[in-house]
Motif scaffolding. Structure first.
Motif, PDB file in Angstrom:
ATOM      1  N   SER A  41       5.283  -3.225   2.312  1.00 35.26           N
ATOM      2  CA  SER A  41       5.974  -2.002   2.101  1.00 35.26           C
ATOM      3  C   SER A  41       4.666  -0.866   2.335  1.00 35.26           C
ATOM      4  O   SER A  41       3.280  -1.132   2.283  1.00 35.26           O
ATOM      5  CB  SER A  41       6.070  -1.746   0.657  1.00 35.26           C
ATOM      6  OG  SER A  41       6.257  -0.162   0.147  1.00 35.26           O
ATOM      7  N   GLN A  42       5.121   0.367   2.601  1.00 30.91           N
ATOM      8  CA  GLN A  42       4.120   1.542   2.912  1.00 30.91           C
ATOM      9  C   GLN A  42       3.397   1.922   1.586  1.00 30.91           C
ATOM     10  O   GLN A  42       2.481   2.690   1.705  1.00 30.91           O
ATOM     11  CB  GLN A  42       4.911   2.719   3.485  1.00 30.91           C
ATOM     12  CG  GLN A  42       5.675   2.392   4.931  1.00 30.91           C
ATOM     13  CD  GLN A  42       4.434   2.026   5.901  1.00 30.91           C
ATOM     14  OE1 GLN A  42       3.536   2.715   6.170  1.00 30.91           O
ATOM     15  NE2 GLN A  42       4.754   0.853   6.740  1.00 30.91           N
ATOM     16  N   HIS A  43       4.002   1.621   0.570  1.00 31.86           N
ATOM     17  CA  HIS A  43       3.614   2.526  -0.581  1.00 31.86           C
ATOM     18  C   HIS A  43       2.342   1.270  -1.203  1.00 31.86           C
ATOM     19  O   HIS A  43       2.625   0.201  -1.301  1.00 31.86           O
ATOM     20  CB  HIS A  43       4.585   2.403  -1.693  1.00 31.86           C
ATOM     21  CG  HIS A  43       4.297   3.158  -2.828  1.00 31.86           C
ATOM     22  ND1 HIS A  43       3.781   2.733  -3.881  1.00 31.86           N
ATOM     23  CD2 HIS A  43       4.405   4.540  -3.066  1.00 31.86           C
ATOM     24  CE1 HIS A  43       3.074   3.565  -4.704  1.00 31.86           C
ATOM     25  NE2 HIS A  43       3.858   4.925  -4.400  1.00 31.86           N
ATOM     26  N   ASP A  83      -5.784  -4.411   5.201  1.00 29.35           N
ATOM     27  CA  ASP A  83      -5.302  -3.047   4.850  1.00 29.35           C
ATOM     28  C   ASP A  83      -6.665  -2.165   4.485  1.00 29.35           C
ATOM     29  O   ASP A  83      -7.899  -2.642   4.473  1.00 29.35           O
ATOM     30  CB  ASP A  83      -4.939  -3.283   3.150  1.00 29.35           C
ATOM     31  CG  ASP A  83      -4.119  -2.104   2.957  1.00 29.35           C
ATOM     32  OD1 ASP A  83      -4.689  -1.089   2.238  1.00 29.35           O
ATOM     33  OD2 ASP A  83      -2.905  -2.017   2.957  1.00 29.35           O
TER      34      ASP A  83
END
Length: 755
Positions: free
Chosen positions: A63-65, A104
């Motif tokens: 996810s982007q969140h 990330d």
């Protein structure tokens, strides 16, 4: 994330908790997921299990969140725990999204990804080995992570993965090597440490034979050995040490050929530790692989020879390099030479007796990379054999070797010990493989002559050994053993003329056996005359060389070659020399050597064994001197001759003065020299010597006097020595009185005359 989207079989509460920013709420959601998946496992509902994993992967972990990604990671770990031993069926779906999070930007998220993967691997154990490469790739990146927490988490995962590999026998080493080869060139300190630790682990596993793939990683290991970190260098030393032990234990399985050039490169580095380690490996390779190293000789010599000139600051490297050099030299044997042909086909291709060639013995002996001396390495052999099978059929190609030797000898910046080693190699090759080496003689000859001007006596001695071997080796014999033709031998106003073939025949006669005989053969080959001509040309162009080293060079050549041939050839060449001053200097040098040098002892004995010593001729020559202009140079030469007569070498001549009856012209010649000299120290010396000549009548016994006829007593050749000496004493006394009278008036006229 769309709150109205259907995430079944995940409940809305689980979805909400997974997206929460608080870790505790995400943990509660993970426990619910674990419970849910356990139910699906019990029901053998693989469809729902895959759906849960896919939802957690696509909708949360990717996810982007950021909070959703954290929830997805903990959810995937919970699925793995719930699946237990069945997790191996879903490892690809479980691992890939976690590894994606390793990249990330959020360090906390990378830490959670590391934690999640640890739980997945811990449950799956050996089942993760098919996915080892992707795990290793991800871990190698985390090993260099700047965040200490992430790095700490990756170390825990790394230890777990190492335990799994160690206890398993299903590790795919073949599939792993390409990745290891790629990652080993990392410049990051922590990544290098990670790589080294894994190589140590794999090397310790009995079922994993990493030695087979050592050529793939050896270069990278030497690169790591040059790391700035002391700890990493130490670890790499240990790894290389373990590999070398394994090589010594199992040489038959070692791919020496694929690693030879790697060692050559690192033997030339400026890093002392890398160079010493690579040189130690090279030493072991030469000793273990034996003759199979010969195709790589040119590269090895390029790396080893400069190290021989190192000072005490690099003493260890120098010592190992010397062992490498000696070991490699011993690999060259007479079998490496070309077979003997019944008839010479090409000029300088010899037809010697093979026994003479094989029986020769080598004479007594004993920085960064030089790019200019580097040469292409041969690659004729792909697999090496162990020391037990050292007699590998190997063809020795000398082109590359001679090129390297020539290059190092031509470089005046190269140290003395390196130059000596080069000359030893050339001598060794001419002894062991003369027919092959004579193909390269024309290219080597100029630099060998130039080396005679070297500052070191040791270099000159070795150089003379090589030149003497070239000039005397049967392999250099041609059908026409007369002087060679060529642009360097053509006569001109500034060059020495080549004697005619008729005179050259004097040089090819068999020599007398003795100290001055050639160590190889008494027969001089076609290069002998070429050598003599070029040596005199060099003396003519470099008068300082003649003055400082001329006598030394000629004396050594008389030991290495036939002394009589040397004097014959030089005399023959000097007869045609246009520079009379140089010719005179050379004649004087040769005379001095012949009369005084211990190296010419046997030749002097040969000359003394002639039927006559030509004292009558000497006397006649002295009579002719009266018609010449007496110059200072002339008187200096006479003075030197008197000094020579008093030398130990002329003891036999002084003893012949006792035999007055049979040597009248010897005494007359000496008195003639006395007449030529002014009142000098040489005059006094010779006069005192002649005063010791006995009266011939005193040497006769009573019986001999009675038996001797009167005609013999009044022989026209007899001399009244007593009367002659009295006359000289009177002349000398009168001269001293006149000199004493003049000294009061400050007359210094006599000083101009006395030498």
């Amino acid at each position: 994330m769309n709150p109205e989207k259907d995430f079944a079989p995940l409940t809305p509460n689980i979805v909400r908790a997974l997206n929460d920013k608080l870790y505790e709420k995400r943990k509660v959601a993970a426990l619910e997921i674990e419970k849910l998946v356990r139910e699906f496992v019990a029901q053998n509902n693989t469809v729902q299990i895959k759906h849960v994993i896919q939802t957690l992967s696509q909708e949360f972990a990717l996810s982007q969140h950021p909070h959703s990604r954290k929830g997805g990671l903990i959810g995937l770990a919970a699925c793995s725990i719930a699946l237990g031993k069945d997790s191996g069926l879903y490892l690809k779906e479980l691992i890939e999204p976690v590894l994606t999070c390793f990249n990330d930007a959020d360090s906390r998220l990378r830490y959670y990804a590391c934690e999640a993967l640890y739980n997945i691997v811990k449950v799956a154990r050996g089942a993760v080995l098919p996915h080892f490469n992707v795990l290793f790739d991800g871990l190698s990146k985390l090993a260099a992570d700047p965040d200490p927490n992430v790095k700490s988490g990756s170390e825990l995962l790394d230890r777990l993965l190492k335990d799994i590999v160690t206890e398993s026998n299903k590790f795919d080493l073949v599939g792993f090597i390409p990745l290891l080869r790629e990652r080993i060139y990392s410049n990051n300190q922590y990544a290098r440490q990670f790589i080294i630790s894994w190589i140590l682990v794999l090397e310790s596993v009995p079922d994993i034979n990493l030695l087979d793939y050592l050529p793939e990683i050896l270069d990278g290991l030497f690169q790591i050995l040059g790391d700035n970190g002391k700890e990493i260098r130490k670890m790499c030393e240990v790894v290389l040490g373990e590999f070398l032990k394994e090589i010594k234990k199992n040489p038959s399985s070692v791919k020496f050929a694929e690693m030879a050039n790697i060692l050559v490169i690192h033997c030339q580095t400026t890093d002392d530790l890398i160079q010493l380690t690579a040189m130690c490996w090279m030493r072991e390779f030469i000793q273990l692989a034996g003759r199979a190293m010969l195709p790589y000789s040119s590269g090895i010599l390029t790396a080893v020879l400069p190290c021989l000139a190192y000072d005490d600051r690099k003493k260890s490297i120098k010592e190992v390099a010397n062992v490498c050099n000696q070991s490699l030299m011993k690999l060259v044997t007479p079998e490496d030479d070309e077979p003997e042909e019944p008839k010479p086909v090409v000029q300088r291709q010899a037809d010697p007796n093979p026994d003479d060639s094989l029986a020769k013995q080598e004479g007594p002996g004993s920085g960064g990379p030089d790019v200019s001396c580097d040469s292409s390495f041969s690659s004729g052999i792909s697999v090496f054999s162990p020391a037990s099978a050292e007699r590998v059929p190997v063809t020795l190609h000398l082109d590359g070797i001679v090129q390297v030797l020539n290059c190092h000898l031509s470089d005046m910046a190269i140290g003395m010990m390196t130059r000596i080693a080069v000359l030893k190699w050339l001598y060794h090759l001419y002894i062991k493989t003369p027919r092959k080496m004579f193909r390269h003689t024309d290219s080597l000859f100029p630099i060998l002559l130039q080396t005679l001007s070297d500052e070191s006596d040791e270099v000159i001695l070795k150089d003379l050994e090589v030149l003497a071997e070239i000039a005397s080796s049967p392999a250099g014999q041609t059908e026409d053993s007369g002087p060679l033709d060529g642009p360097d031998l053509r006569a001109s106003h500034s060059e020495l003329q080549v004697p005619t073939p008729g005179r050259a025949g004097l040089l090819t006669t068999p020599s007398t056996k003795g100290l001055e005989c050639s160590p190889s053969t008494p027969t001089m080959n076609s290069y002998f005359y070429k050598f003599m001509i070029n040596l005199l040309k060099r003396f003519s162009s470099e008068r300082k060389l003649l003055e400082v080293r001329g006598a030394f060079i000629i004396r050594q050549l008389c030991l290495l070659l036939n002394a009589e041939n040397i004097f014959h050839s030089m005399a023959d060449i000097l007869l045609r020399e246009e520079d009379l001053k140089f010719a005179s200097t050379m004649v004087h040098t040769l005379n001095t050597i012949l009369l005084t040098s211990t190296e010419l002892f046997q030749l002097r004995n040969q000359l003394k064994d002639l039927r006559t010593l030509n004292y009558r001729h000497a006397y006649d020559l002295i009579q002719k001197f009266g018609d010449l202009e007496v110059t200072v140079d002339f008187l200096t030469e006479v003075d030197k001759l008197v000094q020579l007569i008093e030398c130990p070498i002329f003891t036999y001549l002084r003893l012949q003065l006792l035999d007055v009856k049979n040597n009248p012209y010897l005494i007359k010649a000496l008195y003639g020299l006395l007449m030529l000299l002014p009142q000098s120290s040489a005059f006094q010396l010779l006069s005192h010597r002649l005063q010791c000549v006995p009266n011939p009548e005193l040497l006769q016994t009573e019986d001999s006097l009675k038996a001797a006829p009167k005609s013999q007593k009044t022989d026209s050749a007899s001399i009244d020595y007593a009367e002659l000496l009295q006359h000289f004493e009177k002349v000398q006394k009168k001269h001293l009185e006149v000199r004493h009278q003049r000294s009061g008036r400050g007359d210094h006229l006599d000083r101009r005359v006395v030498l």
